[in-house]
Design a protein around this motif. Structure first.
Motif, short mmCIF file in Angstrom:
data_model
loop_
_atom_site.label_atom_id
_atom_site.label_comp_id
_atom_site.label_asym_id
_atom_site.label_seq_id
_atom_site.Cartn_x
_atom_site.Cartn_y
_atom_site.Cartn_z
N ILE A 175 -14.96 -5.64 -7.50
CA ILE A 175 -14.82 -6.30 -8.79
C ILE A 175 -15.74 -7.51 -8.75
O ILE A 175 -15.50 -8.45 -7.98
CB ILE A 175 -13.37 -6.72 -9.07
N LYS A 176 -16.81 -7.44 -9.52
CA LYS A 176 -17.89 -8.43 -9.43
C LYS A 176 -18.40 -8.45 -7.98
O LYS A 176 -18.83 -7.44 -7.46
CB LYS A 176 -17.41 -9.80 -9.91
N ASP A 177 -18.31 -9.60 -7.29
CA ASP A 177 -18.81 -9.67 -5.93
C ASP A 177 -17.71 -9.54 -4.88
O ASP A 177 -17.96 -9.72 -3.69
CB ASP A 177 -19.55 -11.00 -5.71
N ASN A 178 -16.50 -9.23 -5.32
CA ASN A 178 -15.37 -9.18 -4.40
C ASN A 178 -15.03 -7.73 -4.05
O ASN A 178 -14.84 -6.90 -4.94
CB ASN A 178 -14.15 -9.86 -5.03
N GLY A 179 -14.95 -7.46 -2.74
CA GLY A 179 -14.62 -6.12 -2.29
C GLY A 179 -13.16 -5.98 -1.92
O GLY A 179 -12.53 -6.92 -1.43
N PHE A 180 -12.61 -4.78 -2.14
CA PHE A 180 -11.20 -4.52 -1.85
C PHE A 180 -11.07 -3.13 -1.21
O PHE A 180 -11.83 -2.22 -1.52
CB PHE A 180 -10.36 -4.55 -3.13
N LYS A 181 -10.08 -3.00 -0.35
CA LYS A 181 -9.68 -1.68 0.14
C LYS A 181 -8.26 -1.44 -0.34
O LYS A 181 -7.38 -2.30 -0.17
CB LYS A 181 -9.73 -1.59 1.67
N ILE A 182 -8.04 -0.29 -0.95
CA ILE A 182 -6.73 0.04 -1.51
C ILE A 182 -6.18 1.25 -0.77
O ILE A 182 -6.88 2.26 -0.61
CB ILE A 182 -6.83 0.36 -3.02
N PHE A 183 -4.94 1.14 -0.32
CA PHE A 183 -4.30 2.27 0.37
C PHE A 183 -2.95 2.54 -0.30
O PHE A 183 -2.19 1.61 -0.60
CB PHE A 183 -4.07 1.96 1.85
N GLU A 184 -2.67 3.82 -0.51
CA GLU A 184 -1.42 4.20 -1.18
C GLU A 184 -0.69 5.27 -0.38
O GLU A 184 -1.30 6.22 0.13
CB GLU A 184 -1.75 4.73 -2.57
N ASN A 185 0.63 5.10 -0.23
CA ASN A 185 1.48 6.19 0.26
C ASN A 185 2.63 6.36 -0.73
O ASN A 185 2.62 5.76 -1.81
CB ASN A 185 1.96 5.93 1.69
N GLU A 186 3.62 7.14 -0.37
CA GLU A 186 4.68 7.45 -1.33
C GLU A 186 5.53 6.25 -1.70
O GLU A 186 6.30 6.30 -2.66
CB GLU A 186 5.59 8.55 -0.76
N TYR A 187 5.39 5.15 -0.97
CA TYR A 187 6.22 3.97 -1.23
C TYR A 187 5.51 2.88 -2.00
O TYR A 187 6.11 1.85 -2.32
CB TYR A 187 6.74 3.41 0.09
N GLY A 188 4.22 3.08 -2.31
CA GLY A 188 3.54 2.08 -3.11
C GLY A 188 2.06 1.96 -2.79
O GLY A 188 1.52 2.72 -1.99
N THR A 189 1.44 1.00 -3.44
CA THR A 189 0.01 0.78 -3.35
C THR A 189 -0.26 -0.60 -2.77
O THR A 189 0.33 -1.59 -3.22
CB THR A 189 -0.65 0.89 -4.73
N TYR A 190 -1.14 -0.66 -1.78
CA TYR A 190 -1.42 -1.90 -1.05
C TYR A 190 -2.88 -2.27 -1.21
O TYR A 190 -3.77 -1.43 -1.04
CB TYR A 190 -1.10 -1.70 0.43
#
Length: 252
Positions: A175-190
């Motif tokens: 998002i713009k210059d900011n990087g993110f890693k997103i991980f999801e399992n059956e209990y939610g999104t991190y």
């Protein structure tokens, strides 16, 4: 002493004989943000629990933790867990995540637990001041993928369903210059910051129970480099909030 989250199926065998390291295992069905988790019967160190629990979850967890096992301690963030572990003779560490950012709050929770994890949302000077004034030794994050947000909603799955695209449970986004890693399992999104949080310059602090290394998504060679040698030369890292306060004055 170092507290190291076990984030691969093979790293524990390479670290478990080190007297200066305590291993922390994400508990199966009770963690978010970790692709690899462990059954209670396979855990001989500390247990990590970091997801929001309801009454049914707590009842199930009560049974799991009171089975005969070799756990030495627990790192947890749901305050309801305090009740079910009160009779267990293990080290109890509260992970209040974004709230462990002042001495008064931490000392309050230390009345009920053995230790508290100091927030990594604050500056180096603030962390030093907190650690110096807590009534018990605390846990300090020194390395790991910085957690930013957790939702019980399946955000990636819902997005994929809405747009009729293939679903992926791990995404690297910008998002713009900011990087993110997103991980999801059956209990939610991190959500994590993409650069690893590097606070290794805090390793000289006193009044610390554990210095926490959380090397999620790294391979074994990288994990050994940072945990054993404190070498992050091959890892994309940043001091994040250590040198940049997150307090802002609202304009008139």
């Amino acid at each position: 002493m170092k507290l190291v989250t076990v984030t691969s199926n093979t790293i524990s065998d390479k670290l478990k004989n080190n007297e200066d390291i305590m291993l922390l295992y994400p508990l199966k069905s009770y963690t978010v943000g970790y692709p690899i988790t462990f059954d209670i019967k396979d855990i001989d160190g500390f247990v990590l629990i970091n997801r929001i629990l309801d009454d049914f979850d707590l009842d199930e967890l009560d049974t799991i933790l009171h089975k005969k096992n070799n756990i030495k301690g627990i790192v947890f963030d749901d305050l309801g867990i305090l009740d079910i572990i009160s009779d267990l003779n293990i080290t109890k560490i509260l992970l209040i995540n974004h709230y462990g950012n002042n001495t008064r709050s931490i000392n309050y929770y230390l009345e009920y637990t053995d230790s508290v994890v100091v927030s990594s949302d604050i500056t180096k000077e603030e962390i030093k001041e907190i650690v110096k004034n807590t009534i018990k030794p605390v846990v300090v994050n020194v390395f790991g993928m910085k957690d930013l947000m957790y939702s019980r909603r399946l955000l990636l799955a819902n997005y994929a369903k809405y747009y009729n695209i293939p679903n992926k449970n791990v995404l690297d986004v910008k998002i713009k210059d900011n990087g993110f890693k997103i991980f999801e399992n059956e209990y939610g999104t991190y959500f994590y910051a993409s650069k690893y949080y590097n606070a290794l310059n805090l390793l000289d602090l006193d009044n610390v129970l554990y210095f926490w290394y959380n090397p999620v998504f790294l391979d074994d060679e990288q994990i050994l480099d940072v945990v054993i040698n404190n070498d992050v030369s091959n890892i994309d890292n940043d001091s994040l909030f250590l040198d940049k306060a997150t307090t802002y004055r609202i304009g008139d």
